[in-house]
Design a protein around this motif. Structure first.
Motif, PDB file in Angstrom:
ATOM      1  N   TYR A  28      34.935  38.187  51.559  1.00 36.79           N
ATOM      2  CA  TYR A  28      33.934  38.376  52.608  1.00 36.79           C
ATOM      3  C   TYR A  28      32.701  37.515  52.362  1.00 36.79           C
ATOM      4  O   TYR A  28      32.018  37.109  53.311  1.00 36.79           O
ATOM      5  N   LYS A  29      32.414  37.215  51.100  1.00 34.94           N
ATOM      6  CA  LYS A  29      31.328  36.280  50.806  1.00 34.94           C
ATOM      7  C   LYS A  29      31.675  34.898  51.356  1.00 34.94           C
ATOM      8  O   LYS A  29      30.850  34.245  51.990  1.00 34.94           O
ATOM      9  N   HIS A  30      32.920  34.464  51.138  1.00 32.21           N
ATOM     10  CA  HIS A  30      33.346  33.168  51.664  1.00 32.21           C
ATOM     11  C   HIS A  30      33.407  33.165  53.189  1.00 32.21           C
ATOM     12  O   HIS A  30      33.228  32.120  53.826  1.00 32.21           O
ATOM     13  N   ALA A  31      33.655  34.333  53.769  1.00 29.79           N
ATOM     14  CA  ALA A  31      33.672  34.453  55.231  1.00 29.79           C
ATOM     15  C   ALA A  31      32.258  34.569  55.810  1.00 29.79           C
ATOM     16  O   ALA A  31      32.099  34.671  57.032  1.00 29.79           O
ATOM     17  N   GLU A  32      31.252  34.570  54.926  1.00 31.15           N
ATOM     18  CA  GLU A  32      29.840  34.682  55.294  1.00 31.15           C
ATOM     19  C   GLU A  32      29.524  36.002  55.994  1.00 31.15           C
ATOM     20  O   GLU A  32      28.606  36.087  56.804  1.00 31.15           O
ATOM     21  N   GLN A  33      30.310  37.031  55.658  1.00 32.91           N
ATOM     22  CA  GLN A  33      30.019  38.396  56.131  1.00 32.91           C
ATOM     23  C   GLN A  33      29.427  39.158  54.941  1.00 32.91           C
ATOM     24  O   GLN A  33      30.085  39.970  54.287  1.00 32.91           O
ATOM     25  N   TYR A  34      28.163  38.866  54.678  1.00 35.32           N
ATOM     26  CA  TYR A  34      27.547  39.295  53.423  1.00 35.32           C
ATOM     27  C   TYR A  34      27.304  40.807  53.366  1.00 35.32           C
ATOM     28  O   TYR A  34      27.314  41.385  52.282  1.00 35.32           O
TER      29      TYR A  34
ATOM     30  N   LEU B  44      22.553  35.907  49.289  1.00 39.05           N
ATOM     31  CA  LEU B  44      23.076  35.135  50.404  1.00 39.05           C
ATOM     32  C   LEU B  44      22.686  35.726  51.757  1.00 39.05           C
ATOM     33  O   LEU B  44      22.794  35.051  52.778  1.00 39.05           O
ATOM     34  N   LEU B  45      22.219  36.985  51.782  1.00 38.16           N
ATOM     35  CA  LEU B  45      21.887  37.582  53.077  1.00 38.16           C
ATOM     36  C   LEU B  45      20.713  36.875  53.795  1.00 38.16           C
ATOM     37  O   LEU B  45      20.834  36.670  55.006  1.00 38.16           O
TER      38      LEU B  45
ATOM     39  N   SER C  94      30.427  42.133  52.096  1.00 39.71           N
ATOM     40  CA  SER C  94      30.540  41.752  50.695  1.00 39.71           C
ATOM     41  C   SER C  94      29.739  42.713  49.815  1.00 39.71           C
ATOM     42  O   SER C  94      30.222  43.188  48.781  1.00 39.71           O
TER      43      SER C  94
ATOM     44  N   SER D 193      25.487  38.730  46.460  1.00 38.68           N
ATOM     45  CA  SER D 193      25.656  38.925  47.899  1.00 38.68           C
ATOM     46  C   SER D 193      24.308  39.114  48.586  1.00 38.68           C
ATOM     47  O   SER D 193      24.079  38.574  49.681  1.00 38.68           O
TER      48      SER D 193
END
Length: 205
Positions: A66-72, A108-109, A75, A105
């Motif tokens: 989910y981090k790679h999918a940018e759904q932090y 990255l938010l 994540s 995570s």
């Protein structure tokens, strides 16, 4: 070959074997939706098998994909599930890893204060640990105290960078750099590159 392991595990009615095979390749798939689907399959199989280590690895996999999918937000949620399970299992290495991935995570938010909070706790926990072996699903892996402190220092550097405290960010980045030798070879190049990017960014600001 991973698919052959999955097929053999199904033939033997051995769900944990299927989890072990799938967790390995879900990180390597170029098809991100399929990687997410595979990570959920691992989670279901882990819950069915009742194996705590497999379940922690599955939650970790979901945090990563989910981090790679940018759904932090998702994540973070799976990182917190991992922390809850690791705490209940009293597995010190997985507690440390969960604290780190949650902090990462939040970075990255980006939710800067939450990022700093989790990396501070990650660093505090690293300094208190003495168990040097991470019990993975597939193998044991050295995860020394200095290894944990190195990554935790990098995390604190990143958190302070986000909070625009560049002098403190430099302190933590530079503190971590000499310990790159503690990082296992397959992570070392990534770690050193990230370190120099952080140092350069802090100097630039």
């Amino acid at each position: 070959y991973s698919q052959k392991l999955v097929d053999l595990s199904r033939k033997l009615d051995y769900p944990l074997g299927e989890v072990k095979a799938k967790i390995r390749y879900c990180f390597l798939l170029n098809n991100l939706p399929r990687a997410v689907e595979t990570a959920y399959e691992c989670l279901d199989l882990s819950q069915q098998s009742g194996d705590t280590l497999a379940l922690m690895e599955s939650l970790f996999a979901l945090n990563v994909v989910y981090k790679h999918a940018e759904q932090y937000d998702r994540s973070v949620a799976f990182g917190k599930q991992l922390l809850t399970l690791a705490t209940a299992a009293r597995d010190s290495n997985w507690i440390w890893r969960a604290l780190f991935v949650i902090g990462n995570s939040y970075a990255l938010l980006p939710q800067k204060n939450s990022c700093l909070l989790y990396f501070h706790e990650c660093n505090r926990y690293a300094k208190a640990l003495h168990n040097s072996v991470q019990r993975w699903v597939l193998e044991n892996e050295e995860c020394s105290r200095n290894y944990k402190i190195t990554w935790s220092s990098y995390g604190l550097g990143m958190a302070n960078y986000l909070l625009n405290d560049q002098e403190l960010a430099l302190v933590y980045f530079l503190r971590a750099l000499p310990y790159a030798v503690e990082i296992i070879p397959r992570e070392r190049q990534f770690f050193v590159a990230e370190e120099y990017m952080g140092i350069a960014g802090a100097y630039s600001k």
